[in-house]
Design a protein around this motif. Structure first.
Motif, short mmCIF file in Angstrom:
data_model
loop_
_atom_site.label_atom_id
_atom_site.label_comp_id
_atom_site.label_asym_id
_atom_site.label_seq_id
_atom_site.Cartn_x
_atom_site.Cartn_y
_atom_site.Cartn_z
N GLN A 34 0.85 -1.31 -0.07
CA GLN A 34 0.11 -0.03 -0.01
C GLN A 34 0.84 1.27 0.03
O GLN A 34 0.41 2.38 0.31
N ILE A 35 1.97 1.08 -0.20
CA ILE A 35 3.10 2.32 -0.39
C ILE A 35 2.66 3.35 -1.03
O ILE A 35 2.76 4.58 -0.82
N ALA A 36 1.82 2.98 -2.49
CA ALA A 36 1.43 4.33 -3.22
C ALA A 36 0.25 5.14 -2.65
O ALA A 36 0.34 6.28 -2.52
N LEU A 37 -0.52 4.47 -1.72
CA LEU A 37 -1.44 5.17 -1.05
C LEU A 37 -0.81 6.02 0.09
O LEU A 37 -1.19 7.16 0.32
N GLN A 38 0.15 5.48 0.65
CA GLN A 38 1.16 6.22 1.94
C GLN A 38 1.65 7.58 1.21
O GLN A 38 1.75 8.51 1.41
N VAL A 39 2.30 7.42 -0.12
CA VAL A 39 2.82 8.55 -0.78
C VAL A 39 1.69 9.35 -1.26
O VAL A 39 1.92 10.73 -0.98
N ASP A 40 0.55 8.91 -1.76
CA ASP A 40 -0.37 10.04 -2.16
C ASP A 40 -1.03 10.43 -0.90
O ASP A 40 -1.44 11.77 -0.94
N SER A 41 -1.02 9.94 0.38
CA SER A 41 -1.63 10.46 1.33
C SER A 41 -0.77 11.57 1.93
O SER A 41 -0.99 12.76 2.35
N GLU A 42 0.54 11.26 1.61
CA GLU A 42 1.66 12.69 1.91
C GLU A 42 1.38 13.80 1.35
O GLU A 42 1.43 14.98 1.84
N ARG A 43 0.99 13.70 -0.04
CA ARG A 43 0.66 14.52 -1.01
C ARG A 43 -0.51 15.32 -0.34
O ARG A 43 -0.67 16.46 -0.42
N LEU A 63 7.96 -5.14 -5.31
CA LEU A 63 6.57 -4.87 -5.24
C LEU A 63 5.90 -5.63 -6.32
O LEU A 63 6.56 -6.00 -7.24
N PRO A 64 4.69 -6.14 -5.99
CA PRO A 64 3.71 -6.84 -6.86
C PRO A 64 3.73 -5.52 -8.19
O PRO A 64 3.65 -4.52 -7.80
N THR A 65 3.40 -6.06 -9.05
CA THR A 65 3.36 -5.40 -10.38
C THR A 65 2.28 -4.32 -10.36
O THR A 65 2.65 -3.12 -10.65
N ALA A 66 1.15 -4.48 -9.91
CA ALA A 66 0.22 -3.37 -9.74
C ALA A 66 0.62 -2.46 -8.75
O ALA A 66 0.59 -1.08 -8.90
N ALA A 67 1.29 -2.72 -7.54
CA ALA A 67 1.53 -1.92 -6.60
C ALA A 67 2.91 -1.07 -7.28
O ALA A 67 2.87 0.33 -6.68
N ARG A 68 3.97 -1.45 -7.89
CA ARG A 68 4.88 -0.83 -8.45
C ARG A 68 4.19 0.32 -9.59
O ARG A 68 4.79 1.54 -9.54
N VAL A 69 3.16 -0.09 -10.15
CA VAL A 69 2.76 0.87 -11.07
C VAL A 69 1.89 2.06 -10.35
O VAL A 69 2.08 3.28 -10.63
N GLU A 70 1.23 1.63 -9.57
CA GLU A 70 0.52 2.58 -8.60
C GLU A 70 1.56 3.63 -7.97
O GLU A 70 1.13 4.67 -7.73
N LEU A 71 2.63 3.11 -7.40
CA LEU A 71 3.95 3.89 -6.68
C LEU A 71 4.29 4.85 -7.90
O LEU A 71 4.48 5.98 -7.56
#
Length: 188
Positions: A34-43, A63-71
């Motif tokens: 869920q790192i992309a959500l964390q990055v986006d929440s910091e934003r 990271l799983p592929t989908a998580a890497r793309v979201e990041l």
């Protein structure tokens, strides 16, 4: 539970709560999915520099592929937030950016690239990537077996065990349930 609370908080725009729950989820589970959500929440709380720091803290190859793309998409947005438009485009230059194939992440990735190209003043390229995003979304819809505009109804089904417990809880044993009308169904 922490992950669910975090995703819900993010969805309703409570980025401070989402961050707190995402950090706890990550610490307890040891997962970075869920790192992309964390990055986006910091934003979302106005800390684009911190968002970039968080995004750089993970090994993207693990990271799983989908998580890497979201990041990649979230990092690109953070780069835009700090005025690094060229670097925002570079964040999206990942192997999953394949304009000739459509995966679940393709429409969002293509649209993110189009938005950055638009920021760079490259309108023709942006239009082409928006077109690719639309084509990918349509291809995925076609492959899903659902027709465009088709409504999917989700009904809750009471388990037999739950019904028996409900009967025992009511003193007169009457566990009648009102039938739902077509207007009562949520659309998905």
């Amino acid at each position: 539970m922490r992950e669910t609370v975090a995703i819900t908080a993010y969805a309703v725009g409570d980025y401070a709560l989402a961050l707190r729950e995402l950090r706890t989820y990550r610490r307890i589970s040891g997962k970075d999915d869920q790192i992309a959500l964390q990055v986006d929440s910091e934003r979302g709380v106005g800390r684009a520099d911190r968002a970039l720091e968080v995004g750089r803290s993970v090994d993207r190859d693990k990271l799983p592929t989908a998580a890497r793309v979201e990041l990649a998409i979230a990092m690109s947005g953070a780069r835009l937030d700090v005025g690094e438009t060229e670097r925002a485009l570079l964040e999206l230059d990942i192997p999953e950016l394949d304009p000739d194939r459509a995966f679940e992440w393709s429409p969002a990735l293509f649209a993110a690239r189009a938005a950055v190209l638009e920021e760079l003043g490259r309108a023709e390229e942006a239009e082409e990537w928006y077109r690719r995003a639309t084509i990918a979304a349509e291809a995925l819809d076609d492959a899903s077996g659902f027709e465009a505009g088709e409504t999917v109804w989700v009904d809750e089904v009471e388990e037999e065990e739950d019904a028996e417990a409900s009967d025992r809880a009511q003193p007169d044993g009457d566990a009648s349930v009102e039938p739902a009308t077509g207007d009562d169904h949520p659309q998905v």
